[in-house]
Design a protein around this motif. Structure first.
Motif, PDB file in Angstrom:
ATOM      1  N   GLU A  40     -26.585  -6.751 -43.149  1.00 27.67           N
ATOM      2  CA  GLU A  40     -26.126  -5.199 -43.081  1.00 27.67           C
ATOM      3  C   GLU A  40     -27.161  -4.494 -41.812  1.00 27.67           C
ATOM      4  O   GLU A  40     -28.104  -5.186 -41.691  1.00 27.67           O
ATOM      5  CB  GLU A  40     -26.270  -4.406 -44.325  1.00 27.67           C
ATOM      6  CG  GLU A  40     -26.082  -2.957 -44.307  1.00 27.67           C
ATOM      7  CD  GLU A  40     -25.250  -2.607 -45.578  1.00 27.67           C
ATOM      8  OE1 GLU A  40     -24.929  -1.570 -45.457  1.00 27.67           O
ATOM      9  OE2 GLU A  40     -24.811  -3.636 -46.404  1.00 27.67           O
ATOM     10  N   ILE A  41     -26.607  -3.550 -41.046  1.00 23.16           N
ATOM     11  CA  ILE A  41     -27.378  -2.919 -40.302  1.00 23.16           C
ATOM     12  C   ILE A  41     -27.324  -1.531 -40.602  1.00 23.16           C
ATOM     13  O   ILE A  41     -26.232  -0.834 -41.049  1.00 23.16           O
ATOM     14  CB  ILE A  41     -26.654  -2.952 -38.800  1.00 23.16           C
ATOM     15  CG1 ILE A  41     -26.818  -4.331 -38.475  1.00 23.16           C
ATOM     16  CG2 ILE A  41     -27.441  -2.047 -37.826  1.00 23.16           C
ATOM     17  CD1 ILE A  41     -25.993  -4.991 -37.161  1.00 23.16           C
ATOM     18  N   MET A  42     -28.585  -0.837 -40.816  1.00 25.50           N
ATOM     19  CA  MET A  42     -28.741   0.636 -41.155  1.00 25.50           C
ATOM     20  C   MET A  42     -29.217   1.151 -40.019  1.00 25.50           C
ATOM     21  O   MET A  42     -30.497   0.715 -39.527  1.00 25.50           O
ATOM     22  CB  MET A  42     -29.568   0.705 -42.520  1.00 25.50           C
ATOM     23  CG  MET A  42     -29.003   0.084 -43.593  1.00 25.50           C
ATOM     24  SD  MET A  42     -29.486   0.186 -45.140  1.00 25.50           S
ATOM     25  CE  MET A  42     -29.396   1.907 -45.631  1.00 25.50           C
ATOM     26  N   THR A  43     -28.642   2.373 -39.829  1.00 22.77           N
ATOM     27  CA  THR A  43     -29.426   3.355 -38.791  1.00 22.77           C
ATOM     28  C   THR A  43     -30.759   4.208 -39.047  1.00 22.77           C
ATOM     29  O   THR A  43     -30.549   4.635 -40.372  1.00 22.77           O
ATOM     30  CB  THR A  43     -28.459   4.012 -37.898  1.00 22.77           C
ATOM     31  OG1 THR A  43     -27.337   3.231 -37.475  1.00 22.77           O
ATOM     32  CG2 THR A  43     -29.091   4.833 -36.912  1.00 22.77           C
ATOM     33  N   LYS A  44     -31.843   4.228 -38.593  1.00 22.69           N
ATOM     34  CA  LYS A  44     -32.960   5.165 -38.927  1.00 22.69           C
ATOM     35  C   LYS A  44     -32.555   6.528 -38.338  1.00 22.69           C
ATOM     36  O   LYS A  44     -31.840   6.637 -37.327  1.00 22.69           O
ATOM     37  CB  LYS A  44     -34.298   4.693 -38.309  1.00 22.69           C
ATOM     38  CG  LYS A  44     -34.852   3.385 -39.247  1.00 22.69           C
ATOM     39  CD  LYS A  44     -36.160   3.198 -38.204  1.00 22.69           C
ATOM     40  CE  LYS A  44     -36.810   2.070 -38.958  1.00 22.69           C
ATOM     41  NZ  LYS A  44     -38.079   1.928 -38.212  1.00 22.69           N
ATOM     42  N   PRO A  45     -33.011   7.458 -39.168  1.00 26.37           N
ATOM     43  CA  PRO A  45     -33.291   7.697 -40.406  1.00 26.37           C
ATOM     44  C   PRO A  45     -32.396   7.235 -41.645  1.00 26.37           C
ATOM     45  O   PRO A  45     -31.160   7.185 -41.384  1.00 26.37           O
ATOM     46  CB  PRO A  45     -33.645   8.892 -40.825  1.00 26.37           C
ATOM     47  CG  PRO A  45     -32.747   9.902 -39.759  1.00 26.37           C
ATOM     48  CD  PRO A  45     -32.579   9.094 -38.699  1.00 26.37           C
ATOM     49  N   PHE A  46     -32.733   6.380 -42.558  1.00 20.27           N
ATOM     50  CA  PHE A  46     -31.923   5.922 -43.582  1.00 20.27           C
ATOM     51  C   PHE A  46     -32.375   6.625 -45.034  1.00 20.27           C
ATOM     52  O   PHE A  46     -33.136   7.106 -44.941  1.00 20.27           O
ATOM     53  CB  PHE A  46     -32.078   4.328 -43.559  1.00 20.27           C
ATOM     54  CG  PHE A  46     -33.483   4.119 -43.887  1.00 20.27           C
ATOM     55  CD1 PHE A  46     -33.911   3.889 -45.348  1.00 20.27           C
ATOM     56  CD2 PHE A  46     -34.401   3.872 -42.895  1.00 20.27           C
ATOM     57  CE1 PHE A  46     -35.080   3.373 -45.790  1.00 20.27           C
ATOM     58  CE2 PHE A  46     -35.880   3.433 -43.471  1.00 20.27           C
ATOM     59  CZ  PHE A  46     -36.085   3.562 -44.596  1.00 20.27           C
ATOM     60  N   SER A  47     -31.217   6.526 -45.800  1.00 19.63           N
ATOM     61  CA  SER A  47     -31.250   6.913 -47.059  1.00 19.63           C
ATOM     62  C   SER A  47     -32.047   5.842 -47.884  1.00 19.63           C
ATOM     63  O   SER A  47     -31.693   4.928 -48.219  1.00 19.63           O
ATOM     64  CB  SER A  47     -30.276   7.188 -47.674  1.00 19.63           C
ATOM     65  OG  SER A  47     -30.103   7.130 -49.169  1.00 19.63           O
TER      66      SER A  47
END
Length: 142
Positions: A108-115
């Motif tokens: 998975e790729i999550m973009t900052k800012p993240f929850s």
């Protein structure tokens, strides 16, 4: 109904921003995960050698010296770590890097800012398949 605790499932977090590492560590430990934090590539690779039980890697791409992509390239060449689930954290606008990361088999790729809540839900999904789904955690899949 609350989600099952992780009961010591080991997660390695690699981020050069200490406050990000603390936020992730705190949230995951509250859920029962055992969390190691490394601030740079060589420290992350050392942790992987010392702790073969690591079940998931949370990896920032933008690290000083050895980048997150360099870490991924290195661990994907090791049979023990070739299939290690990895959640990548990244700033927006790094399209070329993201294509390479995808080719290295990240989960998975999550973009900052993240929850932190969404990150916890994704960590659970990759380390505890019997855990509630993202929909149960209030997260849209995608």
């Amino acid at each position: 109904m609350s989600a099952p605790a992780a009961h010591g499932v080991r997660v390695l977090v690699v981020d050069d921003e200490p406050h990000i590492g603390r936020i992730i560590r705190t949230r995951l430990e509250q859920d029962g995960f055992s969390v190691l934090v490394a601030e740079h590539g060589p420290e992350a690779l050392d942790a992987l050698q010392v702790h073969p039980e690591i079940a998931l890697l949370v990896l920032d791409l933008m690290l000083p010296g050895m980048s997150g992509i360099d870490i991924l390239r290195t661990i994907r060449q090791d049979l023990h770590w070739a299939a290690l689930p990895c959640i990548v954290l990244t700033a927006a606008g790094q399209d070329a890097q993201l294509r390479e990361v995808e080719s290295l088999g990240v989960a998975e790729i999550m973009t900052k800012p993240f929850s932190p809540r969404r990150l916890l839900a994704r960590v659970r999904a990759y380390t505890m398949p019997e855990a509630p789904s993202d929909a149960d955690a209030g997260v849209a899949s995608g």
